[in-house]
Design an enzyme around this catalytic site. Sequence first.
Site: not given
Ligand code: GLU
Length: 326
Positions: A68, A71, A193, A245, A263
């Site tokens: 994530s 992002k 993504y 989060y 994650v």
């Molecule tokens: N590849 C994970 C997903 O999109 C990333 C989640 C994350 O790092 O929060 O579910």
Amino acid sequence: MLHDLPSVVTDELQRVHDELVQVNEGGLADYIPPLSEVDPTLFGLAICTPDGGFAAAGDHDVAFTLQSISKCFTLALALVDHGLEGVLDRVGVEPSGESYNAVSLEEGTGRPDNPMINAGAIVTCSLVEASSSAERFDRVLGMLSSCAGRELDVDENVFEQELATADRNRALAYFMRSAGSLTTDVDETLEVYLRQCAVLVTAGDLAVMAATLAGGGRNPLTNEQVFSSTVARHVLTIMATCGMYDASGQWLLRVGSPAKSGVSGGIITASPAQFGLGLYRPLLDDRGNSVRAVRACEQLAERFTWHALAQPDDRQLPAVLDEAAD
Ligand code: GLU
């Protein structure tokens, strides 16, 4: 080029590293084997200042996937391509208060809540201007590499396994397409993504990437102006409110610098004109944030009083660096 930060900073990173070695709480992400089978003892920290000072401790050169944290940088690219208003037309900037993969779209517009949750990040990927999805991913990887100051690669195994288990993200993407907030092809956008999530970095890379944000878009390693200081400010603002989060409020209170976690156990945090910090520790708390990395940031934030809302005179890091330079 990077140069060594004074020993007072290196020693502090090492002290925090050594003190937290006994903290073994948390669990590994378990939705794909490459994450659930990672060595849980890894722990690396690195700090980089906007003028290229660098210090690190522990496993700062071990590679792991961005997940994530990517992002933030796709958001930067969407902002470069469309400006703030163009991005805001398609994705909101309010903390969702729900988990990162929640299915929650704004009533009426179908916009996802913010670019730091999966739904919002899938939309920001779709906003990257390109004539094909291969070109779109090349531009994302180019942005990530420019921020790290070196060419980054994708872990194809992680990508394949993400793709094979992406039902929820695929459902989110179809849901947004039906609501009109995603206008590109679902499978192609999802691949962009998930590929960006599978880009390999080290904690040292994360420190340079965070320092690029802290330095108003200028990479301290290469001196490239990757994006404008306005884009850096917008990304940092959204990280501050939505990056950790559903623990973003706690984080802002205790650490006080914009941050994003992933994650795989990585965290970046940055403070304008002060520093970028990258951390890696794969054991996560129940909100998906690395337990040891969060503790390390709390301790360092206290030691250096870097809170964004602290009085300038209370900030310790500039004083420590000035003193060491004398
Ligand atoms: N590849 C994970 C997903 O999109 C990333 C989640 C994350 O790092 O929060 O579910």
